[in-house]
Design an enzyme around this catalytic site. Structure first.
Site, PDB file in Angstrom:
ATOM      1  N   CYS A 375      21.896  10.646  38.528  1.00 39.78           N
ATOM      2  CA  CYS A 375      20.713  11.291  37.942  1.00 39.78           C
ATOM      3  C   CYS A 375      19.556  11.282  38.949  1.00 39.78           C
ATOM      4  O   CYS A 375      19.617  12.007  39.927  1.00 39.78           O
ATOM      5  CB  CYS A 375      20.359  10.675  36.608  1.00 39.78           C
ATOM      6  N   HIS A 501      25.386  11.227  33.798  1.00 41.73           N
ATOM      7  CA  HIS A 501      25.590   9.767  33.807  1.00 41.73           C
ATOM      8  C   HIS A 501      27.027   9.433  33.413  1.00 41.73           C
ATOM      9  O   HIS A 501      27.309   9.237  32.224  1.00 41.73           O
ATOM     10  CB  HIS A 501      24.673   9.104  32.776  1.00 41.73           C
ATOM     11  N   GLU A 503      28.499   6.750  33.683  1.00 41.40           N
ATOM     12  CA  GLU A 503      28.614   5.364  33.198  1.00 41.40           C
ATOM     13  C   GLU A 503      28.638   5.271  31.671  1.00 41.40           C
ATOM     14  O   GLU A 503      29.228   4.345  31.119  1.00 41.40           O
ATOM     15  CB  GLU A 503      27.471   4.502  33.761  1.00 41.40           C
TER      16      GLU A 503
HETATM   17  N1  GLN Z   1      13.450  11.638  36.199  1.00 36.90           N
HETATM   18  C1  GLN Z   1      14.565  12.517  36.438  1.00 36.90           C
HETATM   19  C2  GLN Z   1      14.575  13.716  35.501  1.00 36.90           C
HETATM   20  O1  GLN Z   1      13.985  13.674  34.441  1.00 36.90           O
HETATM   21  C3  GLN Z   1      15.881  11.763  36.367  1.00 36.90           C
HETATM   22  C4  GLN Z   1      16.149  11.161  35.030  1.00 36.90           C
HETATM   23  C5  GLN Z   1      17.215  10.100  35.060  1.00 36.90           C
HETATM   24  O2  GLN Z   1      17.506   9.526  36.107  1.00 36.90           O
HETATM   25  N2  GLN Z   1      17.789   9.800  33.925  1.00 36.90           N
HETATM   26  O3  GLN Z   1      15.204  14.694  35.767  1.00 36.90           O
END
Ligand code: GLN
Length: 532
Positions: A375, A501, A503
């Protein structure tokens, strides 16, 4: 499932362990959690408050216990599995505004308690489950959990023998006196009894073995059958707990209480194979996790567990090193990163610690260390590559610098008009098509996957050709929107970033293929270094 004395005793793990055993006995099980706080969901909570925010396939931002539920049962949870006081109150207030209460005075009892009961029964009413385990967050005696306990009291009468209460309490060991103490447990059961709830089973969390005599005494004091007082001694791993609970017949006692004759022993074969690997592994694999919440063990819970599962399946002991992104600089990068076999750059929000992530990524990219960006970690991979390889010096995400001349990561179009913070990110499972022949497709053994998201910003496709020409390939994209979901540098050992994600979907019995592959790459790199 209620909790007494103190929090953090592991109600989530005991609930998950029971569910794991019932599932292995052929029952259809789900677990739900009721959190007494007022936030509508934990999506707006800082990780310092309640640790990681878990995301369900249907895009609910949930308590991290739902992660345990999925990891232990391999059963997906949804929005219905995690309800807060905030959601209960909101729903009652909405009904009041609609006039649903026909002029009545709206009160905690019966309106709030009825709403809680409706939610408690909702999953059971789908007909999809034989057992619904309901965890009441907080500790008996908290003011805010009173309406939940009152709902439990009422449900026990309504559901009669189709319902039972397990109470998890603490038996402290006083070192100076060298004694275990049962008084806190007695008090917490009394408190529960005062609220009209008689527990059927007590699970005693303890750091030392509780002698049978002492358990008998607790049973007597608390009106519980002697064999229904079970101890939960600190285990080497949370994954040992289901077997520990089975050895003390927790699952059989539960079945007996609801008048079900056990079909036989639970089939824990695959689970035990995992435990055997876990206990017999001796070789270490050292993974660095670069993030800003490193002092907080719950902030990256699902990543830790996915790494642990991947290391275990690869017959290794996970040696996880937390690297504080705020303290990582070009000057200390060598010292902090050179002993690692693989590096994960964590998800996150905001500017704090971001420069350290770039330092880590540049070091890993130029030293060809297996690296996994998740992410925000993936977004940082893109930004670092833009700055260092494409020569776009001020490249950034508009999250960190709204005026960057090179917005290689930018706010998603559909996010631009959103001002409300709660539940408005791109959330939940989305399709992703993987480029045939890419490392990531090989890792999954598939060219189509579905993984969970939680973000507002995305890779800016205007820059795609420049990245690809310079060696960073966009190898995964959403088939409908063409949002870039995965980038990789094919020329390196393992350098992959995912906007999603993976995970969240890694469980003991179905570990994430991507984490397994990352771990294989880290182990191969470790062995390569050792052979030099
Ligand atoms: N802050 C970033 C976004 O909103 C990544 C979010 C995250 O890592 N869950 O796109």
């Amino acid at each position: 499932m209620t909790g007494g004395v103190v929090s953090s005793l592991g109600k989530g793990i005991i609930s998950s362990s029971l569910a794991c055993l019932l599932k292995a006995s052929g029952y259809r099980v789900t677990i739900q959690k009721f959190d007494p706080y007022i936030n509508i969901d934990p999506g707006t909570l800082n990780p310092y408050e309640h640790g990681e925010c878990y995301v369900t396939v249907d895009g609910h931002e949930a308590d991290l216990d739902l992660g345990h539920y999925e990891r232990f049962t391999n059963v997906r949870t949804t929005r219905a599995n995690n309800v807060t006081s905030g959601r209960i109150f909101q729903s009652v207030i909405d009904k009041e505004r609609r006039g649903d209460y026909l002029g009545k005075t709206v009160q905690i009892i019966p309106h709030i308690t009825d709403e809680i009961k409706r939610n408690v029964k909702a999953l059971g009413n789908t007909g999809d489950y034989d057992f619904v385990i309901t965890e009441i967050g907080g500790t008996v005696g908290d003011i805010e959990s009173l309406p939940f306990l009152e709902a439990v009291r009422q449900l026990r009468w309504e559901l009669e023998d189709n319902c039972l209460c397990i109470h998890l309490t603490y038996v402290p060991y006083i070192h100076a006196a060298k004694e275990l103490k049962t008084k806190p447990t007695q008090h917490s059961v009394k408190q529960l009894q005062q609220l009209g709830i008689q527990p059927d089973i007590l699970v005693l969390r303890t750091e030392h073995d509780i002698p049978a005599q002492m358990r008998k005494k607790i049973a007597q004091f608390c009106n519980v059958a002697p064999d229904a007082v079970i101890q939960s001694v600190d285990a080497p791993s949370i994954y040992d707990v289901p077997v520990m609970m089975h050895e003390q017949h927790l699952d059989e006692i539960v079945l007996r209480k609801v008048h079900i004759t056990p079909k036989g022993q639970p089939d824990m074969g695959p689970w035990k194979e995992f435990l055997t690997k876990m206990h017999s592994a001796t070789r270490k694999v050292t993974i660095g996790l670069v993030g800003k919440y490193v002092e907080l063990q719950d902030a990256y819970k699902s990543i830790n567990e996915a790494l642990f599962q991947a290391a275990t399946y690869n017959d290794c002991v996970l040696d996880l090193k937390y690297i504080h992104s705020e303290r990582l600089t070009p000057d200390n990068a060598d010292e902090q990163l050179s002993g690692l076999d693989g590096v994960i750059v964590a998800p996150g929000f905001g500017q704090r610690g971001i420069e350290g992530k770039f330092v880590a990524l540049k070091w890993c990219r130029t030293h060809d260390v297996p690296t996994f960006g998740i992410c925000l970690g993936m977004q940082c991979m893109v930004i670092e590559f833009a700055r260092d390889v494409l020569g776009l010096q001020d490249a950034n995400s508009t999250e960190m610098d709204p005026h960057t001349p090179h917005n290689v990561i930018d706010l998603m179009e559909e996010q631009k008009s959103i001002s409300n913070m709660g539940g408005t990110m791109r959330l939940g499972a989305y399709d992703c098509t993987l480029l045939d022949g890419s490392k990531v497709a090989k890792a999954y053994g598939a060219t189509h996957v579905k993984e969970r998201h939680r973000h507002r910003f995305e890779f800016n496709n205007d820059y795609r050709d420049r990245f690809e020409a310079a060696g960073m390939k966009c190898v995964g994209e959403n088939p409908a929107t063409h949002l870039v979901e995965v980038v990789e540098i094919p020329g390196l050992r393992w350098f992959i970033g995912t906007q999603y994600h993976p995970e969240y979907s890694s469980t003991v019995l179905a570990p994430s293929p991507l984490f397994l592959d990352f771990m294989r790459a880290a182990i191969a790199y470790r062995d390569e270094k050792a052979a030099k």
